[in-house]
Structure formats: C-alpha cells, structure tokens
Design an enzyme around this catalytic site. Structure first.
Site, PDB file in Angstrom:
ATOM      1  CD  GLU A 144      57.782  15.895  78.940  1.00  0.00           C
ATOM      2  OE1 GLU A 144      58.244  17.043  78.969  1.00  0.00           O
ATOM      3  OE2 GLU A 144      56.805  15.525  79.634  1.00  0.00           O
ATOM      4  CG  ASP A 179      60.145  20.444  78.455  1.00  0.00           C
ATOM      5  OD1 ASP A 179      61.161  21.129  78.713  1.00  0.00           O
ATOM      6  OD2 ASP A 179      59.086  20.570  79.084  1.00  0.00           O
ATOM      7  CD  GLU A 241      55.611  20.835  81.792  1.00  0.00           C
ATOM      8  OE1 GLU A 241      54.840  19.950  82.194  1.00  0.00           O
ATOM      9  OE2 GLU A 241      56.710  20.594  81.269  1.00  0.00           O
TER      10      GLU A 241
END
Length: 276
Positions: A144, A179, A241
């Site tokens: 990530e 993300d 998240e």
C-alpha cells in the site's frame, strides 16, 4: 466482483467493543467481511469459528507492523530488522492460511534516517521473501502507498512508486491495496487511474478526504469510483478504513445505498453486454 464483500476495518470501526465482539457488530451493520492489521490476540481457531458464525470472512491482515509505541509503521523497509520482519511475516502468513484470509500486507515502514539505497534493497529482499513464502498457498501479498500527509516519511507514499514495486514482482504475485484517502491526498483521481490500472488492485480502502471520515463527509465522488471499479472488472473486496465522525453504526448508514447502487451498475453492465 464480490458484490457483497464490504469489509469493516475493525481497528478503526466499533472500537468501543472488545475485538472479538466487533465481528458481530460489523455483521449487524451489513458488512460481510472484516479486516485488522494485527488480529493475533484472537486465536486462529476462535477467529475462524466467529467468522463462520456470522457468515463473514477476514479480508486482509498486515505483517511486520513494528512497535507502535516507538512510532514504527512497518518493518519491511527497515535495514537491520530483516529477522524481525521474517518472524512477523511467518506468523501472519500462518494465521492467514488458518482462517482463509486471502491477503497479507507487509508494511514498509518509516526509515528516514537510513540510506535510501539500503532501504530500497531491504524492502525488495523482504518482499521477495514474502512472495516466495506465500507461493503455493491461498494467500497473496498486498502493498500500500501511504501518503506523506498521513505518515510522514513512509517509504512508499505514492501509487506510482507502488506500481513500480509491483512491476518487479508481477501483479499475479503482488497486488496493490488502493486507499481513496491516500490517493486524494496525493491529488490522484482514482476514477481516472482505475481504467488503466484495475489489474493492479487486490483490495480497496474507503475513507473520504479531508478528515478521513465515512463517505459523504468530504469531497470524493464515490459514485464515480464505484462505477469505474464495476465497469473495469474489479473482483476484490471494498474495505472501510475510516474514522467515524459519529458512532460506527450511524456512520455506516450508507451501506444499503452503496449495495443498491452497485447492484444497479452490475445489472446495467450485463444488459449492455447482452448480444443485440
């Protein structure tokens, strides 16, 4: 795509509850999966039993997060910590296999005081170890890009960097955890990035920007994002998240709308592809 695989990140959500109880709470809100970077306080047999009880899955875990009390955000890129990383990765891999979790995310970490070439070599060596260890199992490796705005000095802070790392190993061996908050912090519009890069994605994290709260609290066009994922064949989970701006249960009120929206998009896509 796993239409109903909406994953609650239970290190962010339902934190007023004991860790094990967060699985039931997530199921009650309409999530169909959970994730946590370090779920090891729950033995694998107990985790597997609780997931089965609520017809849930564990969608991804992390490996080698380091010591949070020392400000560590991962070990994979830290020179001199290879033994610690390998021990942590092996533990995470064994746990993932035991609970049928498809992804392990070796976190790179912050190595601002180390030589860049040494950090890069360490990260590549540790990812090679992780890919080799996971080969032949049901588990794949995630990486990530964590934005500089969120974690100053994190070794891999942009999607461009993450993509270059992925190209070394191949998308079949190493996938990207994408993300929305970090992408927007780096001025990336994912609905434009996805068409050429959907093959890179193994997992998606959702949080609005700015604020990192639930969808609808910031500036991200999530309908455009979801449309891009569906239309370009994304087949993974969508994880949440975010930091709830209110209680987790209230913050998750968008889930039925998202499921309805995505179902409509899938239906339209099938109709569009039907032979004339």
């Amino acid at each position: 795509m796993a239409l109903n695989l909406f994953s609650a990140h239970i290190a962010y959500l339902y934190t007023e509850l004991p860790l094990l109880d967060r699985i039931a709470a997530a199921a009650g809100s309409g999530f169909t999966a959970v994730e946590h970077p370090q779920p090891f306080a729950i033995p694998a047999t107990e985790m597997r039993r609780e997931l089965a009880r609520h017809q849930m899955v564990l969608s991804q875990i992390a490996a080698g997060t380091g010591d949070a009390s020392k400000g560590e955000k991962g070990l994979a890129a830290l020179p001199g910590r290879q033994a610690d990383f390998r021990e942590a990765f092996n533990r995470a891999l064994d746990y993932a296999i035991a609970v049928d979790c498809p992804f392990v995310h070796p976190m790179a970490g912050v190595a601002t005081n180390a030589d860049v070439s040494a950090v890069t070599e360490t990260y590549h060596r540790n990812l090679s170890y992780a890919v080799d260890r996971a080969s032949g199992t049901s588990v794949k490796i995630l990486v990530e890009a964590i934005s500089e705005a969120a974690v100053p000095g994190y070794f891999m802070s942009t999607l461009d960097h993450a993509s270059r790392i992925q190209d070394v190993f191949g998308p079949g061996n190493l996938s990207l955890l994408v993300d929305t908050f970090h992408a927007r912090a780096n001025s990336v519009e994912l609905e434009r990035w996805i068409p050429s890069n959907v093959h890179r994605i193994g997992h998606v994290h959702i949080a609005d920007h700015p604020g990192r709260h639930e969808p609808g609290t910031g500036s991200i066009d999530f309908e455009a994002l979801l449309t891009a994922l569906v239309e370009h064949g994304y087949e993974g989970a969508i994880g949440f998240e975010y930091i709830p701006s209110t209680t987790t249960v209230v913050s998750a009120a968008f889930l039925p709308r998202w499921r309805k929206f995505m179902a409509a998009k899938f239906k339209q896509m099938r109709q569009d592809r039907r032979p004339a």
